[in-house]
Enzyme design. Structure first.
Site, PDB file in Angstrom:
ATOM      1  N   ASN A  88     -38.788 -20.354  13.446  1.00  0.00           N
ATOM      2  CA  ASN A  88     -39.275 -21.674  13.870  1.00  0.00           C
ATOM      3  C   ASN A  88     -40.175 -21.623  15.106  1.00  0.00           C
ATOM      4  O   ASN A  88     -41.327 -22.057  15.050  1.00  0.00           O
ATOM      5  CB  ASN A  88     -38.101 -22.634  14.068  1.00  0.00           C
ATOM      6  CG  ASN A  88     -37.821 -23.445  12.813  1.00  0.00           C
ATOM      7  OD1 ASN A  88     -38.733 -23.966  12.194  1.00  0.00           O
ATOM      8  ND2 ASN A  88     -36.560 -23.532  12.418  1.00  0.00           N
ATOM      9  N   LYS A  95     -27.933 -18.257   9.894  1.00  0.00           N
ATOM     10  CA  LYS A  95     -28.977 -19.261   9.723  1.00  0.00           C
ATOM     11  C   LYS A  95     -29.650 -19.561  11.073  1.00  0.00           C
ATOM     12  O   LYS A  95     -30.876 -19.719  11.148  1.00  0.00           O
ATOM     13  CB  LYS A  95     -28.353 -20.534   9.138  1.00  0.00           C
ATOM     14  CG  LYS A  95     -29.329 -21.676   8.843  1.00  0.00           C
ATOM     15  CD  LYS A  95     -30.126 -21.442   7.579  1.00  0.00           C
ATOM     16  CE  LYS A  95     -31.209 -22.480   7.324  1.00  0.00           C
ATOM     17  NZ  LYS A  95     -30.687 -23.825   7.031  1.00  0.00           N
ATOM     18  N   ASN A 134     -28.935 -28.212  10.654  1.00  0.00           N
ATOM     19  CA  ASN A 134     -29.570 -26.959  11.054  1.00  0.00           C
ATOM     20  C   ASN A 134     -29.040 -26.533  12.418  1.00  0.00           C
ATOM     21  O   ASN A 134     -28.571 -27.362  13.186  1.00  0.00           O
ATOM     22  CB  ASN A 134     -31.080 -27.198  11.206  1.00  0.00           C
ATOM     23  CG  ASN A 134     -31.866 -26.449  10.159  1.00  0.00           C
ATOM     24  OD1 ASN A 134     -31.455 -25.392   9.706  1.00  0.00           O
ATOM     25  ND2 ASN A 134     -33.007 -27.009   9.794  1.00  0.00           N
ATOM     26  N   GLY A 142     -27.103 -40.332   5.796  1.00  0.00           N
ATOM     27  CA  GLY A 142     -28.447 -39.864   6.122  1.00  0.00           C
ATOM     28  C   GLY A 142     -29.352 -39.889   4.903  1.00  0.00           C
ATOM     29  O   GLY A 142     -29.041 -39.261   3.883  1.00  0.00           O
ATOM     30  N   GLU A 187     -36.343 -29.445  16.562  1.00  0.00           N
ATOM     31  CA  GLU A 187     -34.920 -29.109  16.690  1.00  0.00           C
ATOM     32  C   GLU A 187     -34.691 -27.992  17.713  1.00  0.00           C
ATOM     33  O   GLU A 187     -33.695 -27.271  17.654  1.00  0.00           O
ATOM     34  CB  GLU A 187     -34.362 -28.733  15.318  1.00  0.00           C
ATOM     35  CG  GLU A 187     -34.400 -29.907  14.341  1.00  0.00           C
ATOM     36  CD  GLU A 187     -33.690 -29.605  13.025  1.00  0.00           C
ATOM     37  OE1 GLU A 187     -32.675 -30.256  12.756  1.00  0.00           O
ATOM     38  OE2 GLU A 187     -34.149 -28.714  12.295  1.00  0.00           O
ATOM     39  N   SER A 222     -40.222 -26.015   9.566  1.00  0.00           N
ATOM     40  CA  SER A 222     -39.970 -27.398   9.977  1.00  0.00           C
ATOM     41  C   SER A 222     -40.449 -27.634  11.412  1.00  0.00           C
ATOM     42  O   SER A 222     -40.951 -28.705  11.748  1.00  0.00           O
ATOM     43  CB  SER A 222     -38.480 -27.715   9.861  1.00  0.00           C
ATOM     44  OG  SER A 222     -37.745 -26.866  10.712  1.00  0.00           O
ATOM     45  N   GLY A 282     -32.530 -38.746   4.664  1.00  0.00           N
ATOM     46  CA  GLY A 282     -33.662 -37.824   4.763  1.00  0.00           C
ATOM     47  C   GLY A 282     -33.778 -36.999   3.492  1.00  0.00           C
ATOM     48  O   GLY A 282     -33.143 -37.303   2.474  1.00  0.00           O
ATOM     49  N   GLY A 303     -30.365 -35.520   2.268  1.00  0.00           N
ATOM     50  CA  GLY A 303     -29.489 -36.592   1.817  1.00  0.00           C
ATOM     51  C   GLY A 303     -29.901 -37.114   0.442  1.00  0.00           C
ATOM     52  O   GLY A 303     -29.065 -37.295  -0.458  1.00  0.00           O
ATOM     53  N   ALA A 347     -36.729 -28.986   0.458  1.00  0.00           N
ATOM     54  CA  ALA A 347     -36.807 -30.403   0.077  1.00  0.00           C
ATOM     55  C   ALA A 347     -37.730 -31.123   1.038  1.00  0.00           C
ATOM     56  O   ALA A 347     -37.741 -30.835   2.234  1.00  0.00           O
ATOM     57  CB  ALA A 347     -35.425 -31.041   0.100  1.00  0.00           C
TER      58      ALA A 347
END
Lengths: 291, 291
Positions: free
Chosen positions: B185, B177, B98, B7, B255, B243, B9, B12, B122
């Site tokens: 979110n 998490k 996630n 990955g 997500e 996100s 992204g 990664g 990040a």
């Protein structure tokens, strides 16, 4: 008929203009500036060059009338009820508020009390100018007191271009409208969509159906019948910006308390979707202040 | 160690840059263009003129490694699992997704499987450039298989500027998490606020608390302890755009399935607030397409 209209908002102005063609109408307003404007120039219905002349007074100057029509918002009703209980003796009073929050307060009024639902689209453009954005009807019912007074109102007010109708069951009349408001208003505000969004977006529609079912459980209405009705209203008003979305966009207080708040106050059962949107609208009312 | 990062992204790239200082790292990506860029120029961490050289291959060119780290999003996991089950025999695999949606798929992998939570901020700036917006840590746990392999990873990877820690209970690690994600979110996306909005706006906070309680009931976690944790995270990241809000603003798929969707799939109880936000985020994902 001598008619006293209390409240110089969009609905008050619209009623004033249409009723003053046949009746002796006084409109009671809060601000001197609006009183003067109306007394000097009358009321204009937008895109109509004609002015409708009628008398304006301040609410504090309330006088004897054959009947009163209360057109203020739920939030301002406290003051008006105070004036009415002091001044009004026998004349009937018709309440045209959205939602059902006001119903809990109406037992305070002695004489005949009627309630009604306005299906006209109206937008206040200036203190004496209203845009009639959607032709509809007014439907009224007895809340308590004499039916004869209501029949007189319907007979005297009704005109083909301004229909006034009577129905027997005030709970069903206001309940149906409340359900429509409890679905369309918070969801359009939350997702920032026009009324058509309620039926076009399958996920918003599914939330709407849940809200409708919860509301019908509280009010004892037939859920699938009301859900049909809500969808029809959303379809017929698909381009409209709901009053709650308008209020949120302009960072004004909404009618949340009179709509979802009423349902929450009148049940002991859990109605979590209604509770979620009720809290969400409160959050959005505060958001402007915090950011 | 020979490490294969799957990955390309933000996470990664960040892992690749930090780990290639001590290890023989290959990053597996989907697109030829990204493969070429990384092979020619290495990876840059923004505001750092140094380039970190490492090898890039396409995912379809997967080779034998001492261990694999899977950094793709939940939505792309299906393809990666297909490759891994065919090619990987004994090497352990660490999953850094996630949410918990991926957990249901991990039994398919034979050897040792580890899961982890990344607390670094990040942001992918270009195909070989990542901004390290928040220094944090990676915490890992055994999902199934040998603990020795995980201890080797922690020992070999850990550096003071790139902490890697081990914890015993993967359910608690991912659950904590997930709860944070399931509160912050959807609410930040729904109300279009930065993370701090969760604690600054009392009504959003009250919705957040309800979501936290529902999530904890599904996962069997201590609700008041997790609610403290959620508020601390919101406080520490108060200026961050979540996100999910980012995805909604950029009209990308979120997500949602791996977060609220996971909770709904793993309980038979009614969790209406979670269900409301789950449907709301789906509505918002579609909204851009309909308007």
């Amino acid at each position: 008929m001598k008619i006293g209209i209390i409240g110089g908002g969009a609905i008050g102005l619209l009623l004033g203009a249409y009723l003053c063609r046949d009746h002796n109408v006084t409109i009671y307003v809060r601000r001197n500036r609006q009183k003067q404007l109306i007394n000097e120039h009358g009321i204009f219905i937008e895109r109509n060059s004609r002015s409708f002349p009628l008398r304006a007074l301040l609410s504090s100057e309330l006088q004897a009338e054959d009947c009163y029509v209360v057109c203020v918002k739920q939030q301002q009703l406290g003051n008006v009820l105070h004036l009415l209980t002091r001044q009004v003796r026998q004349s009937p009073v018709l309440f045209l508020q959205n939602g059902m929050g006001h119903v809990d307060l109406l037992h305070r009024i002695g004489g005949s009390v009627y309630v009604g639902v306005v299906e006209h689209g109206a937008l206040k453009v200036a203190d004496n100018v209203v845009a009639h954005t959607g032709a509809g009807r007014i439907t009224v019912a007895v809340y308590h007191g004499k039916t004869a007074g209501l029949l007189a109102i319907v007979d005297n007010w009704h005109r083909d271009d301004f229909p006034v109708e009577r129905t027997g069951d005030w709970k069903l009349l206001l309940g149906k409208k409340l359900i429509v408001n409890a679905v369309i208003n918070p969801l359009t505000a939350l997702f920032d969509v026009v009324n058509g969004g309620i039926i076009d977006n399958p996920d918003i529609r599914s939330l709407g159906q849940q809200l409708c079912f919860e509301g019908c459980e509280v009010l004892g209405l037939d859920a699938s019948q009301q859900w049909e009705h809500v969808q029809t209203v959303a379809m017929n008003t698909r381009e409209n910006v709901s009053s709650m979305l308008k209020d949120i966009r302009e960072q004004r207080q909404t009618e949340n308390e009179a709509i979802s708040g009423y349902l929450l106050k009148h049940t002991k059962k859990r109605i979590p979707y209604t509770s979620f949107v009720y809290t969400s609208i409160k959050a959005m009312e505060k958001k402007g202040l915090i950011e």
